[in-house]
Design a protein around this motif. Structure first.
Motif, mmCIF file in Angstrom:
data_model
loop_
_atom_site.group_PDB
_atom_site.id
_atom_site.type_symbol
_atom_site.label_atom_id
_atom_site.label_comp_id
_atom_site.label_asym_id
_atom_site.label_seq_id
_atom_site.Cartn_x
_atom_site.Cartn_y
_atom_site.Cartn_z
ATOM 1 N N SER A 253 14.823 -6.741 24.832
ATOM 2 C CA SER A 253 15.314 -5.874 26.048
ATOM 3 C C SER A 253 15.500 -4.455 25.595
ATOM 4 O O SER A 253 15.348 -3.924 24.453
ATOM 5 N N TRP A 254 16.090 -3.621 26.622
ATOM 6 C CA TRP A 254 16.352 -2.119 26.357
ATOM 7 C C TRP A 254 17.713 -2.154 25.565
ATOM 8 O O TRP A 254 17.555 -1.380 24.368
ATOM 9 N N ASP A 255 18.599 -3.085 25.737
ATOM 10 C CA ASP A 255 19.898 -3.066 24.788
ATOM 11 C C ASP A 255 19.156 -3.726 23.322
ATOM 12 O O ASP A 255 19.957 -3.025 22.470
ATOM 13 N N GLY B 283 12.128 -3.861 34.684
ATOM 14 C CA GLY B 283 12.635 -5.011 34.031
ATOM 15 C C GLY B 283 12.988 -4.579 32.760
ATOM 16 O O GLY B 283 13.928 -5.215 32.103
ATOM 17 N N ASP B 284 12.428 -3.550 32.253
ATOM 18 C CA ASP B 284 12.519 -3.252 30.815
ATOM 19 C C ASP B 284 12.602 -4.259 29.652
ATOM 20 O O ASP B 284 13.132 -4.213 28.628
ATOM 21 N N GLU B 285 11.526 -5.243 29.820
ATOM 22 C CA GLU B 285 11.267 -5.972 28.826
ATOM 23 C C GLU B 285 10.521 -5.198 27.698
ATOM 24 O O GLU B 285 9.492 -4.585 27.937
#
Length: 230
Positions: free
Chosen positions: A100-102, A77-79
């Motif tokens: 988030s990743w972004d 999920g890349d939280e």
């Protein structure tokens, strides 16, 4: 009721009363044991909570002393989570950056995002087991920041990576000082003016390129012979 029957009845009543008293004593003893066990369990839980709280305070104080920030990437999920200090060193507050990743990539200087994406990606995939890397982040005021990023894997009972936890250290000033040292070290080489170094006995020990050019013009053979001797 005759006298014999009366005595028999009294004995039965006494027996019942004794049994009831023994049962009540046993019940009270069991309740006391349960209460003692509960008290011990509660005491142990409170002690564990106190120890955990003390450990957390020590960790918080240690990071306050070093000035480092913390971050965590949960998988899948890349939280992403940033500590208040991690955001502060880049000029942000909680809620300014998407968790988030972004959001993480948005903090990195555009020209370094591809490299950072590869470094983080390899580490999160487990291809790299150690992550110390210097990455150029972008401060909210537009200035660049050199951030030393360290991280470790958090795994489950099967050894699968479930999170990446790391620290951020602002080494912008250190990198600036290192650049000054490199500049000073390269100064003789890049200086267009001739620089010579002699010993106390008058022996020439160093010439920069500008000085060599002058010597070659004056006496090219002497410089050639000197190089052969060295």
């Amino acid at each position: 009721m005759d006298e014999v029957s009366q005595k028999t009845l009294e004995k039965r009543i006494q027996t019942l009363e004794k049994l009831l008293a023994e049962e009540q004593d046993a019940r009270m003893s069991a309740e006391a044991m349960l209460s003692a066990d509960s008290a011990r369990t509660l005491t142990a839980l409170r002690q564990q909570e106190a120890e955990a709280s003390l450990l957390q305070r020590r960790i918080d104080l240690a990071f306050q002393a070093t000035g480092d920030g913390l971050w965590e990437i949960k998988m899948p999920g890349d939280e992403v989570w940033f500590s208040a200090r991690a955001l502060e060193m880049l000029g942000y507050q909680e809620g300014d950056i998407l968790p988030s990743w972004d959001g993480l990539l948005s903090l990195i200087q555009p020209e370094e995002r591809a490299t950072a994406d590869r470094i983080f990606g390899d580490f999160m995939d487990g291809d790299v087991s150690v992550l110390p890397a210097t990455i150029g982040f972008a401060h909210k005021n537009g200035e660049g920041c050199s951030i030393l990023v360290r991280a470790v894997h958090q795994t489950d009972e099967r050894g699968q990576i479930i999170a990446v936890v790391g620290s951020m250290t602002d080494i912008t000033e250190l990198e600036a000082e290192k650049a000054k040292v490199r500049e000073l070290a390269e100064f003789p080489l890049n200086n267009p003016n001739p620089i010579y170094q002699f010993t106390m006995d008058g022996e020439l020990t160093y010439m920069n390129p500008a000085a060599e050019t002058i010597v070659e013009r004056l006496d090219p053979y002497s410089l050639y012979d000197e190089r052969l001797q060295n």
